[in-house]
Design a protein around this motif. Structure first.
Motif, PDB file in Angstrom:
ATOM      1  N   ARG A  26      18.014 -45.895 -57.438  1.00 52.57           N
ATOM      2  CA  ARG A  26      17.900 -47.055 -56.248  1.00 52.57           C
ATOM      3  C   ARG A  26      16.775 -46.790 -55.350  1.00 52.57           C
ATOM      4  O   ARG A  26      16.263 -47.720 -54.698  1.00 52.57           O
ATOM      5  CB  ARG A  26      19.339 -46.544 -55.348  1.00 52.57           C
ATOM      6  N   SER A  27      16.459 -45.444 -55.062  1.00 57.10           N
ATOM      7  CA  SER A  27      15.114 -45.081 -54.199  1.00 57.10           C
ATOM      8  C   SER A  27      13.790 -45.851 -54.837  1.00 57.10           C
ATOM      9  O   SER A  27      13.124 -46.349 -54.026  1.00 57.10           O
ATOM     10  CB  SER A  27      15.058 -43.619 -54.094  1.00 57.10           C
ATOM     11  N   PHE A  28      13.849 -45.681 -56.187  1.00 48.26           N
ATOM     12  CA  PHE A  28      12.733 -46.216 -57.076  1.00 48.26           C
ATOM     13  C   PHE A  28      12.654 -47.734 -56.938  1.00 48.26           C
ATOM     14  O   PHE A  28      11.588 -48.172 -56.536  1.00 48.26           O
ATOM     15  CB  PHE A  28      12.947 -45.653 -58.289  1.00 48.26           C
ATOM     16  N   ALA A  29      13.751 -48.360 -57.065  1.00 48.24           N
ATOM     17  CA  ALA A  29      13.717 -49.821 -57.020  1.00 48.24           C
ATOM     18  C   ALA A  29      13.674 -50.234 -55.239  1.00 48.24           C
ATOM     19  O   ALA A  29      12.834 -51.168 -55.335  1.00 48.24           O
ATOM     20  CB  ALA A  29      15.114 -50.261 -57.270  1.00 48.24           C
ATOM     21  N   ASP A  30      14.163 -49.482 -54.620  1.00 52.47           N
ATOM     22  CA  ASP A  30      13.703 -49.943 -53.234  1.00 52.47           C
ATOM     23  C   ASP A  30      12.187 -49.719 -52.922  1.00 52.47           C
ATOM     24  O   ASP A  30      11.736 -50.679 -52.019  1.00 52.47           O
ATOM     25  CB  ASP A  30      14.446 -49.083 -52.230  1.00 52.47           C
ATOM     26  N   MET A  31      11.480 -48.689 -53.404  1.00 49.59           N
ATOM     27  CA  MET A  31       9.846 -48.566 -53.119  1.00 49.59           C
ATOM     28  C   MET A  31       9.066 -49.637 -53.849  1.00 49.59           C
ATOM     29  O   MET A  31       8.400 -50.272 -53.193  1.00 49.59           O
ATOM     30  CB  MET A  31       9.516 -47.147 -53.634  1.00 49.59           C
ATOM     31  N   VAL A  32       9.519 -50.274 -55.210  1.00 50.24           N
ATOM     32  CA  VAL A  32       9.068 -51.273 -55.751  1.00 50.24           C
ATOM     33  C   VAL A  32       9.199 -52.515 -54.923  1.00 50.24           C
ATOM     34  O   VAL A  32       8.502 -53.452 -54.962  1.00 50.24           O
ATOM     35  CB  VAL A  32       9.526 -51.383 -57.256  1.00 50.24           C
ATOM     36  N   THR A  33      10.264 -52.857 -54.460  1.00 49.71           N
ATOM     37  CA  THR A  33      10.787 -54.061 -53.745  1.00 49.71           C
ATOM     38  C   THR A  33       9.813 -54.101 -52.510  1.00 49.71           C
ATOM     39  O   THR A  33       9.556 -55.020 -52.264  1.00 49.71           O
ATOM     40  CB  THR A  33      12.204 -53.927 -53.170  1.00 49.71           C
ATOM     41  N   LYS A  34       9.226 -53.057 -51.878  1.00 54.25           N
ATOM     42  CA  LYS A  34       8.324 -53.124 -51.019  1.00 54.25           C
ATOM     43  C   LYS A  34       6.965 -53.913 -51.265  1.00 54.25           C
ATOM     44  O   LYS A  34       5.984 -53.968 -50.490  1.00 54.25           O
ATOM     45  CB  LYS A  34       8.188 -51.908 -50.041  1.00 54.25           C
ATOM     46  N   LEU A  35       6.821 -53.783 -52.743  1.00 49.64           N
ATOM     47  CA  LEU A  35       5.122 -54.406 -53.118  1.00 49.64           C
ATOM     48  C   LEU A  35       5.288 -55.769 -52.963  1.00 49.64           C
ATOM     49  O   LEU A  35       6.202 -56.478 -52.789  1.00 49.64           O
ATOM     50  CB  LEU A  35       5.221 -53.896 -54.416  1.00 49.64           C
ATOM     51  N   ILE A  75      18.618 -55.567 -60.495  1.00 50.85           N
ATOM     52  CA  ILE A  75      19.620 -55.582 -61.237  1.00 50.85           C
ATOM     53  C   ILE A  75      20.082 -54.444 -62.000  1.00 50.85           C
ATOM     54  O   ILE A  75      21.237 -54.108 -62.245  1.00 50.85           O
ATOM     55  CB  ILE A  75      19.079 -56.702 -62.573  1.00 50.85           C
ATOM     56  N   HIS A  76      19.011 -53.473 -62.295  1.00 52.12           N
ATOM     57  CA  HIS A  76      19.191 -52.226 -63.108  1.00 52.12           C
ATOM     58  C   HIS A  76      19.977 -51.142 -62.100  1.00 52.12           C
ATOM     59  O   HIS A  76      21.135 -50.380 -62.517  1.00 52.12           O
ATOM     60  CB  HIS A  76      17.976 -51.611 -63.596  1.00 52.12           C
ATOM     61  N   SER A  77      19.400 -51.175 -60.843  1.00 51.32           N
ATOM     62  CA  SER A  77      19.918 -50.426 -59.715  1.00 51.32           C
ATOM     63  C   SER A  77      21.262 -50.581 -59.609  1.00 51.32           C
ATOM     64  O   SER A  77      22.189 -49.753 -59.708  1.00 51.32           O
ATOM     65  CB  SER A  77      19.231 -50.474 -58.532  1.00 51.32           C
ATOM     66  N   GLU A  78      21.775 -51.863 -59.194  1.00 55.36           N
ATOM     67  CA  GLU A  78      22.983 -52.242 -59.136  1.00 55.36           C
ATOM     68  C   GLU A  78      24.165 -51.878 -60.235  1.00 55.36           C
ATOM     69  O   GLU A  78      25.293 -51.502 -60.136  1.00 55.36           O
ATOM     70  CB  GLU A  78      23.138 -53.850 -58.640  1.00 55.36           C
ATOM     71  N   GLY A  79      23.560 -52.331 -61.455  1.00 52.54           N
ATOM     72  CA  GLY A  79      24.222 -51.941 -62.606  1.00 52.54           C
ATOM     73  C   GLY A  79      24.478 -50.473 -62.803  1.00 52.54           C
ATOM     74  O   GLY A  79      25.807 -50.074 -63.038  1.00 52.54           O
ATOM     75  N   VAL A  80      23.792 -49.579 -62.573  1.00 59.00           N
ATOM     76  CA  VAL A  80      23.890 -48.189 -62.547  1.00 59.00           C
ATOM     77  C   VAL A  80      25.000 -47.786 -61.419  1.00 59.00           C
ATOM     78  O   VAL A  80      25.825 -46.863 -61.791  1.00 59.00           O
ATOM     79  CB  VAL A  80      22.570 -47.352 -62.375  1.00 59.00           C
ATOM     80  N   ASP A  81      24.613 -48.318 -60.308  1.00 58.21           N
ATOM     81  CA  ASP A  81      25.572 -47.870 -59.125  1.00 58.21           C
ATOM     82  C   ASP A  81      26.982 -48.508 -59.381  1.00 58.21           C
ATOM     83  O   ASP A  81      27.913 -47.400 -59.283  1.00 58.21           O
ATOM     84  CB  ASP A  81      25.167 -48.633 -57.889  1.00 58.21           C
TER      85      ASP A  81
END
Length: 200
Positions: A79-88, A122-128
């Motif tokens: 989730r933190s990894f996806a959040d950081m990429v989202t800021k790009l 999508i991957h982050s939400e699926g894992v969650d």
């Protein structure tokens, strides 16, 4: 003369592809390197094999109990990894969904491209969903589906960095699992969102 021109054209295409791929690799590695996602994925996958192979039900349950916390930690890291990429910005996270690497593919074929930010979400939400076990799956079924989710995430990262063909070849070499099987094995929510994004 024609052979020389063809060689120069192929060499130029290779150079452009290589430079573009290195740029994406450095971008993703720079962010992913701040987390322990890959190590935790191995820990969880190895734990599943141990729990499923344990003949003593009590010891098996102990292993599942330890894995609960490992899954939560991995979920939080993803989730933190996806959040950081989202800021790009959008430009560097866009990549081609064509089967093979083509120079300037995103610019030439924008309809055949996807955004890594949306894909990782999508991957982050699926894992969650699976870590929380919304569907109330048995431990074996949850482990199978979560493993598929994690491998598809890994495939997506390789696809972003190189191409679909390279990502699929690596998945076959390391896990003997075709891309189609991964997509078929994840949760219905992940599969629908993934297919919508990657075939848009």
């Amino acid at each position: 003369m024609e052979l020389l021109l063809l060689s120069l054209a192929l060499g130029g295409a290779w150079f452009v592809n290589k430079r573009s791929q290195l740029r994406r690799i450095h971008l993703l590695a720079g962010i992913l390197g701040q987390f322990q996602v890959e190590r935790l994925m191995e820990t969880v996958a190895d734990g599943y094999l141990r729990a499923l192979g344990e003949k003593d039900p009590q010891r098996s349950q102990q292993v599942w109990g330890v894995l609960d916390q490992a899954e939560i930690t991995l979920r939080d890291q993803i989730r933190s990894f996806a959040d950081m990429v989202t800021k790009l910005d959008a430009a560097p996270t866009r990549f081609s969904t064509l089967p093979i690497a083509v120079p300037y593919a995103v610019q030439l074929f924008p309809q055949s491209s996807a955004d890594l930010r949306a894909l990782l979400r999508i991957h982050s939400e699926g894992v969650d969903r699976l870590v929380r076990n919304e569907a109330g799956l048995a431990q074996r079924d949850k482990a199978y589906m979560l493993t598929a989710e994690l491998l598809l995430l890994q495939h997506s990262c390789h696809w972003f960095c190189r191409s679909k063909a390279v990502a699929t070849a690596r998945m076959m070499a390391r896990h003997r699992t075709p891309h189609a099987q991964l997509v078929a094995s994840v949760s219905e929510q992940t599969r629908q969102a993934y297919n919508r994004l990657m075939s848009a």
